[in-house]
Design a protein around this motif. Structure first.
Motif, PDB file in Angstrom:
ATOM      1  N   MET A  67     -26.114 103.801 -43.761  1.00 56.35           N
ATOM      2  CA  MET A  67     -25.443 103.890 -45.046  1.00 56.35           C
ATOM      3  C   MET A  67     -23.988 104.318 -44.788  1.00 56.35           C
ATOM      4  SD  MET A  67     -28.337 105.634 -47.464  1.00 56.35           S
ATOM      5  CE  MET A  67     -27.351 105.339 -48.900  1.00 56.35           C
ATOM      6  N   THR A  68     -23.079 103.797 -45.578  1.00 56.95           N
ATOM      7  CA  THR A  68     -21.671 104.142 -45.424  1.00 56.95           C
ATOM      8  C   THR A  68     -21.482 105.622 -45.710  1.00 56.95           C
ATOM      9  OG1 THR A  68     -21.041 101.939 -46.138  1.00 56.95           O
ATOM     10  CG2 THR A  68     -19.335 103.649 -46.186  1.00 56.95           C
ATOM     11  N   PRO A  69     -20.898 106.369 -44.787  1.00 58.84           N
ATOM     12  CA  PRO A  69     -20.722 107.817 -44.998  1.00 58.84           C
ATOM     13  C   PRO A  69     -19.724 108.084 -46.125  1.00 58.84           C
ATOM     14  CG  PRO A  69     -19.572 107.096 -43.016  1.00 58.84           C
ATOM     15  CD  PRO A  69     -20.374 105.922 -43.476  1.00 58.84           C
ATOM     16  N   LYS A  70     -19.989 109.173 -46.848  1.00 52.22           N
ATOM     17  CA  LYS A  70     -19.083 109.527 -47.943  1.00 52.22           C
ATOM     18  C   LYS A  70     -17.772 110.094 -47.420  1.00 52.22           C
ATOM     19  CE  LYS A  70     -22.861 110.462 -51.173  1.00 52.22           C
ATOM     20  NZ  LYS A  70     -23.510 111.465 -52.069  1.00 52.22           N
ATOM     21  N   SER A  71     -17.800 110.713 -46.241  1.00 52.58           N
ATOM     22  CA  SER A  71     -16.568 111.249 -45.647  1.00 52.58           C
ATOM     23  C   SER A  71     -16.651 111.081 -44.124  1.00 52.58           C
ATOM     24  CB  SER A  71     -16.384 112.732 -46.008  1.00 52.58           C
ATOM     25  OG  SER A  71     -17.459 113.491 -45.479  1.00 52.58           O
ATOM     26  N   TRP A  94     -19.965  99.560 -41.725  1.00 50.76           N
ATOM     27  CA  TRP A  94     -21.241 100.270 -41.768  1.00 50.76           C
ATOM     28  C   TRP A  94     -22.308  99.356 -42.369  1.00 50.76           C
ATOM     29  CZ3 TRP A  94     -20.875 104.709 -39.211  1.00 50.76           C
ATOM     30  CH2 TRP A  94     -19.617 105.303 -39.085  1.00 50.76           C
ATOM     31  N   ARG A  95     -22.769  98.408 -41.594  1.00 49.29           N
ATOM     32  CA  ARG A  95     -23.806  97.476 -42.060  1.00 49.29           C
ATOM     33  C   ARG A  95     -25.154  98.184 -42.095  1.00 49.29           C
ATOM     34  NH1 ARG A  95     -23.826  92.891 -37.791  1.00 49.29           N
ATOM     35  NH2 ARG A  95     -24.299  94.791 -36.567  1.00 49.29           N
ATOM     36  N   ALA A  96     -26.028  97.717 -42.951  1.00 54.46           N
ATOM     37  CA  ALA A  96     -27.342  98.350 -43.079  1.00 54.46           C
ATOM     38  C   ALA A  96     -28.124  98.247 -41.771  1.00 54.46           C
ATOM     39  CB  ALA A  96     -28.126  97.696 -44.224  1.00 54.46           C
ATOM     40  N   GLU A  97     -28.007  97.091 -41.064  1.00 50.12           N
ATOM     41  CA  GLU A  97     -28.778  96.904 -39.831  1.00 50.12           C
ATOM     42  C   GLU A  97     -28.166  97.627 -38.623  1.00 50.12           C
ATOM     43  OE1 GLU A  97     -26.118  93.211 -40.338  1.00 50.12           O
ATOM     44  OE2 GLU A  97     -27.246  94.659 -41.563  1.00 50.12           O
ATOM     45  N   GLY A  98     -26.934  98.141 -38.793  1.00 49.40           N
ATOM     46  CA  GLY A  98     -26.335  98.852 -37.669  1.00 49.40           C
ATOM     47  C   GLY A  98     -24.814  98.811 -37.731  1.00 49.40           C
TER      48      GLY A  98
END
Length: 496
Positions: A429-433, A457-461
């Motif tokens: 998941m894309t980090p918030k910070s 930041w793709r879901a698979e990696g």
């Protein structure tokens, strides 16, 4: 002085005559040898060295003429003196025949003792003198041969010594010289010409020409040496530089010694010159290296200090682990650079060093040709790769056995493009910070190296793409010594 006795052979078939001859010649003090026939005389001659032969002309079997002919046929007796004794009146023809047979004189019968004794004595003395002269000649020849052998041996040793000296001078970059203090004449050997970069065919050795080849700052050394010898100094040593005709500057050490007369006046000065340029350059490189090592050590400590001060963690264990990991990454790249004398590092070696702690078998795939990185680029990428591996091992593909990581790189137009692609790991998941690791990675790659860092930041990696110029155009990054200090500043900005 007593003379060595000589042998006188008396040949006659009548014992009474032989006895008479012995009595007459006894006063000569020589060895008298008796032979009663020609054949017995030949046997004696073969066994004994005879000086004079006194032989009767008229003897049975072999007369005096026949015996003389046989004696003269032997090379050893061709010069032996023979005196004939004849009891008959001999004609001139008989005398000529006797002389042809080798007789040196005739003695008629009756024999006058004084005459016989005088004649035998003359030939005995002549024989003795001849033998002494032969021995002296032989002794002289032996002495000449021995002396010649000594001279040849001495010459050979001198030649070998000179060859060894020439080899030593050539190998040791040495030269020798001689200066006649009275006439001003100089003598240089081959090594001296070689050191100064000149040849005997075109260079006249004199004070003016030698001074012209000295480095301007070292000319006073020559004047000082001359002054010291004039004051009574017997030896002098100094280091100086020469400037060859081709402009090459060489460092030398010169040693000189003076030869003086009975009054203490300097007659000549001889010396040796050694080219120590390589040693001087090695010393300069050592000094420079020591300063560089000191500088790098201080900057590395500053960078490590920044890592310690700026690393963030929720607990002590995590903090220690993060600091140790980053410092170890820095140490590993320093080792690689040290092995190359700080000429650079290969990208594949940096990746292998970061892979070593994980032992993940077939989870990681590498693809790319050999790329040589400059020291500053290598240090920055090593820290960046460490952050990527650490994050992947904690949260990404390398945190599970099913995860996969593909690292590929290529170079086009002096631009290195490195792709980091994870798959098969936990859901991403894309980090918030952005954390400290990500911020420091971006700061170092973009600000320090003038490159770009992109994260998908793709879901698979995670998919990360780093673009790094291999040749920097800014002054800050073209000076290797500035890297650590600049990196420390970037880390501080990244922590803000």
């Amino acid at each position: 002085m007593d003379h060595e006795k000589v042998n006188i052979l008396l040949v006659d078939d009548q014992p009474a005559k032989l006895l008479a001859y012995e009595v007459i010649l006894k006063d000569l003090g020589q060895n008298l040898v008796i032979a009663s026939s020609g054949r017995e005389a030949l046997e004696v001659l073969l066994k004994t060295e005879i000086a004079v032969i006194l032989v009767d002309v008229c003897m049975p079997e072999l007369d005096g003429f026949e015996l003389a002919a046989m004696i003269r046929e032997h090379p050893r007796f061709q010069k032996t003196a023979m005196i004939f004794i004849s009891a008959i009146q001999v004609s001139d023809i008989d005398r000529l025949r006797g002389y042809e047979m080798g007789a040196v004189d005739y003695v008629p019968v009756p024999v006058v003792p004084e005459v016989l004794r005088a004649k035998v004595k003359v030939f005995a003395e002549l024989y003795r003198k001849t033998r002494e002269l032969e021995r002296l000649n032989q002794d002289l020849e032996d002495r000449v041969r021995a002396r010649t052998a000594e001279l040849e041996n001495s010459t050979a040793k001198l030649r070998e010594s000179e060859e060894r000296r020439s080899m030593a001078i050539a190998a040791g970059k040495m030269g020798s010289w001689d200066w006649d203090w009275i006439t001003g004449d100089w003598m240089w050997d081959e090594g001296q010409y070689r050191i100064f970069g000149v040849g005997p065919e075109s260079f006249a050795v004199n004070p003016a020409n030698v001074q012209a080849l000295l480095h301007p700052d070292d000319v006073d050394q020559l004047r000082k040496a001359i002054a010291e010898f004039n004051k009574g100094t017997r030896s002098y040593e100094t280091e100086f530089r020469i400037v060859r005709p081709d402009g090459d500057v060489r460092w030398c050490v010169g040693t000189a010694a003076a030869t003086v007369d009975d009054s203490g006046r300097v007659m000549r000065v001889s010396g040796v010159t050694v080219d120590i340029t390589e040693r001087k350059r090695a010393e300069e490189r050592q000094t420079l290296l020591a300063r560089e090592v000191d500088h790098r050590a201080k900057n590395a400590l500053a960078l490590a200090q920044s890592i310690v001060r700026l690393t963030r963690a929720d607990e002590v264990k995590a903090y220690v682990s993060a600091v140790e990991g980053r410092i170890n990454a820095l140490a590993r790249v320093h080792t690689i650079l040290s092995l190359s004398s700080w000429q650079g590092a290969e990208l594949s070696k940096l990746i292998d060093e970061e892979l070593a702690p994980y032992s993940l078998g077939g989870q990681i795939k590498l693809a790319g040709s050999e790329v040589q990185l400059l020291p500053a680029t290598a240090q920055t990428l090593a820290l960046a790769l460490h952050e990527l591996f650490t994050n992947s091992a904690k949260y990404g593909a390398l945190s599970t056995r099913t995860g996969r990581l593909a690292i590929g790189w290529q170079v086009e137009h002096e631009l290195l493009t490195l792709t980091w692609e994870e798959s098969g790991g936990p859901l991403v998941m894309t980090p918030k910070s952005r954390g400290f690791g990500t911020r420091s990675l971006l700061a170092s790659v973009e600000s320090q190296l003038g490159g770009q860092a992109r994260f998908d930041w793709r879901a698979e990696g995670l998919l990360c793409r780093l673009e790094v110029p291999l040749v920097r155009k800014t002054a800050a990054t073209t000076t290797p010594g500035n890297f650590e200090a600049a990196s420390s500043a970037e880390l501080q900005r990244a922590s803000g």
